[in-house]
Design an enzyme around this catalytic site. Structure first.
Site, short mmCIF file in Angstrom:
data_model
loop_
_atom_site.label_atom_id
_atom_site.label_comp_id
_atom_site.label_asym_id
_atom_site.label_seq_id
_atom_site.Cartn_x
_atom_site.Cartn_y
_atom_site.Cartn_z
N LYS A 146 73.50 67.82 -31.06
CA LYS A 146 72.11 67.49 -31.43
C LYS A 146 71.45 66.67 -30.32
O LYS A 146 70.33 66.97 -29.92
CB LYS A 146 72.11 66.68 -32.73
N ASN A 147 72.15 65.65 -29.84
CA ASN A 147 71.52 64.74 -28.88
C ASN A 147 71.35 65.36 -27.49
O ASN A 147 70.64 64.79 -26.65
CB ASN A 147 72.30 63.43 -28.79
N CYS B 156 63.26 52.02 -37.16
CA CYS B 156 63.93 52.76 -38.22
C CYS B 156 65.01 51.86 -38.80
O CYS B 156 65.12 50.69 -38.42
CB CYS B 156 64.49 54.09 -37.73
N ARG C 107 63.82 49.57 -32.15
CA ARG C 107 63.79 50.71 -31.23
C ARG C 107 62.48 50.87 -30.45
O ARG C 107 61.78 51.87 -30.59
CB ARG C 107 64.15 52.00 -31.98
N ASP D 181 77.28 55.55 -31.92
CA ASP D 181 77.20 56.60 -32.95
C ASP D 181 78.54 56.87 -33.64
O ASP D 181 78.59 57.66 -34.59
CB ASP D 181 76.68 57.92 -32.32
N ARG E 121 70.45 65.69 -40.93
CA ARG E 121 69.79 65.60 -39.63
C ARG E 121 70.80 65.78 -38.50
O ARG E 121 70.42 66.14 -37.39
CB ARG E 121 69.10 64.24 -39.47
C1 UD1 Z 1 70.00 57.79 -28.36
C2 UD1 Z 1 70.65 58.69 -29.38
C3 UD1 Z 1 71.28 57.89 -30.50
C4 UD1 Z 1 72.24 56.84 -29.94
C5 UD1 Z 1 71.55 56.00 -28.86
C6 UD1 Z 1 72.49 55.05 -28.15
C7 UD1 Z 1 69.36 60.73 -29.26
C8 UD1 Z 1 68.37 61.63 -29.90
N1 UD1 Z 1 69.66 59.60 -29.90
O1 UD1 Z 1 68.95 57.09 -29.03
O2 UD1 Z 1 72.00 58.79 -31.36
O3 UD1 Z 1 72.67 55.99 -30.97
O4 UD1 Z 1 70.98 56.87 -27.86
O5 UD1 Z 1 73.57 55.74 -27.60
O6 UD1 Z 1 69.90 61.02 -28.21
N2 UD1 Z 1 65.46 50.17 -25.94
C9 UD1 Z 1 64.49 49.31 -25.53
N3 UD1 Z 1 63.39 49.83 -24.90
C10 UD1 Z 1 63.23 51.16 -24.67
C11 UD1 Z 1 64.24 52.04 -25.09
C12 UD1 Z 1 65.36 51.51 -25.72
O7 UD1 Z 1 64.60 48.09 -25.72
O8 UD1 Z 1 62.21 51.56 -24.09
C13 UD1 Z 1 66.67 49.64 -26.63
C14 UD1 Z 1 66.84 50.20 -28.07
O9 UD1 Z 1 66.09 49.47 -29.01
C15 UD1 Z 1 68.34 50.02 -28.26
C16 UD1 Z 1 68.89 50.29 -26.85
O10 UD1 Z 1 67.82 50.10 -25.96
O11 UD1 Z 1 68.63 48.71 -28.64
C17 UD1 Z 1 69.46 51.67 -26.65
O12 UD1 Z 1 68.54 52.62 -27.13
P1 UD1 Z 1 68.45 54.10 -26.51
O13 UD1 Z 1 69.63 54.33 -25.63
O14 UD1 Z 1 67.11 54.29 -25.93
O15 UD1 Z 1 68.59 54.97 -27.82
P2 UD1 Z 1 67.84 56.33 -28.17
O16 UD1 Z 1 67.57 57.10 -26.93
O17 UD1 Z 1 66.71 56.04 -29.08
#
Ligand code: UD1
Length: 421
Positions: free
Chosen positions: A22-23, A117, A122, A308, A400
């Site tokens: 999925k990811n 969420c 996030r 995850d 999902r």
């Molecule tokens: C993706 C995965 C999710 C997984 C996560 C971490 C998908 C669709 N989802 O989520 O399953 O749990 O990676 O491996 O691939 N953050 C910030 N600012 C930003 C972006 C992120 O502070 O602009 C923080 C987030 O709040 C979190 C951390 O960075 O605490 C990691 O988040 P991120 O790696 O971006 O997760 P996702 O890409 O949303």
């Protein structure tokens, strides 16, 4: 609302096929927006999030043809809208991944601002700052991110991400492939799904160096073509079934999977006492009927232990021999399954971002509520371990991310069925 009814007690055994990731599928679907000719994708998992991303592409005017085997041909030449509407983004945060490609190719994107969420706030500040570093102007207006590229398109830039972010790295990578000049992304995430996306972009004609490292160097090209791409196997789905088998003292074999992307998880399963064998595209696990040993872990960006997989290990530790400590460092509220597991007789104490799990002999069935995708997986595992019938509510979270979970679990001998609500 559908529920899952699980009668605990069965040891998982047998063989199943692992679905596409999925990811990896979600960013790769977003990347099809960059192609001037059709992109053909195979091994897409049949999941609600994938359907939502396809609906998002369709509502922009992208041509999408799906055959009966979920092979999808996507033609972004017919695009008429550059917007990801609130109605779709609110059901799937990963919709933000169209921001980079839309801006890079069409110079504009209006994407509904994704909210927080269940697992945390996030933010997407790093995605936005990276695009600004490439010359974009960004305004937040009416709940939308309104991004515009400068005259002549995005410009290559050197951008240091101050936190490792998977989605941020993907968005900026997809923006950089069509930017003018060279972009360097430092402190980039290096999850296997990013490697899959980057290799797909290269197959479309992108020039990317450092794939799989924390420094991605991208030479922008004028145009990307279509390509044919098979999405990588889902390492989190694979890990979930392996943990479920270990927790039930079972023995299973997974086909169409990739052990190289799962090192941290396999190390922990071996530590728990699992006998693991690896082939080119298969993994087998055998507990030889023994109760798992408790394993402590700390989540961190790849190649460390994935957030995850944290909740599934917690369910296993709940019935393991010994005491374990689980520390979550990625998301601020990702130990939410603790309370539901305790309602099933687990002995888990929470202290900040750490859970102290004291293994008990048996869990007891209870009605429980799924709260997010991976926490729900831990409730299914707990249901397999519990005495009696566990009813898991709000399983749309599970749908999902897990393709045909009840069929696959049944194939492994679990007593589980979907109860229409
Ligand atoms: C993706 C995965 C999710 C997984 C996560 C971490 C998908 C669709 N989802 O989520 O399953 O749990 O990676 O491996 O691939 N953050 C910030 N600012 C930003 C972006 C992120 O502070 O602009 C923080 C987030 O709040 C979190 C951390 O960075 O605490 C990691 O988040 P991120 O790696 O971006 O997760 P996702 O890409 O949303």
């Amino acid at each position: 609302m559908d529920k899952l009814l699980i009668t605990g007690g069965a040891r998982l055994s047998g063989e199943i096929r692992v679905s596409g990731s999925k990811n990896a599928a979600l960013p790769i679907l977003a990347a099809t927006l960059l192609g001037t000719s059709p992109v053909r994708l195979s091994n897409l998992p049949h999941l609600n999030d994938v359907t939502t991303m396809i609906s998002l592409l369709r509502c922009m005017g992208v041509g999408v043809t799906i055959d009966e085997r979920m092979c999808v041909e996507i033609d972004a030449s017919s695009i008429t809208e550059y917007e990801a509407p609130y109605e779709l983004v609110k059901t799937m945060r990963a919709s933000i991944l169209v921001l980079g490609p839309l801006l890079a190719r069409f110079g504009r994107a209006d994407v509904s601002f994704p909210g927080g969420c269940a697992i945390g706030s996030r933010p997407v500040d790093i995605h936005l700052r990276g695009l600004e570093a490439m010359g974009a102007t960004i305004e937040i207006d009416g709940g939308y991110i309104r991004a515009r590229a400068p005259e002549g398109g995005l410009r290559g830039a050197h951008f240091l991400m101050d936190k490792v972010t998977v989605g941020g790295t993907e968005n900026l990578l997809m923006a950089a492939v069509l930017a003018n000049g060279t972009t360097v992304l430092d402190n980039a995430a290096k999850e296997p799904e990013i490697v899959d996306l980057a290799n797909c972009l290269v197959a479309m004609g992108a020039k990317i160096k450092g794939i799989g490292s924390d420094r991605l160097e991208v030479d922008g090209v004028a145009e990307l073509n279509g390509c044919s791409w098979s999405v990588m196997p889902d390492r989190i789905e694979a890990g979930t079934y392996l943990v479920a088998a270990a927790a039930t003292c079972g023995s299973i074999k997974l086909k169409d999977t990739d052990a190289d992307s799962m090192e941290a998880v396999l190390i922990k399963l071996r530590e728990a006492g699992a006998d693991i064998e690896l082939g080119d595209d298969w993994i087998s696990l055998n507990m030889h009927g023994k109760r798992p040993r408790a394993v402590s872990l700390r989540t961190a960006p790849h190649p460390a232990f994935p957030t995850d997989m944290q909740s599934q290990f917690m369910a296993m530790n709940a019935v393991a021999e010994g005491i374990s400590q689980i520390t979550e460092t990625i998301f601020e509220n990702r130990l939410i399954q603790v309370h539901e597991l305790n309602r099933m007789g687990a002995n888990i104490a929470l202290e900040g971002n750490t859970a102290l799990v004291t293994g008990v002999e048996k869990l007891k069935a209870a009605p429980v509520m799924a709260s997010d995708l991976r926490a729900s997986a831990s409730l299914v595992i707990a249901g397999l371990l519990a005495e009696g019938e566990t009813l898991v509510d709000r399983i749309y979270h599970i749908d999902r991310g897990y393709e045909c979970i009840e069929e696959k679990m049944q194939q492994l001998g679990a007593k589980i069925r979907r109860v229409p609500g």
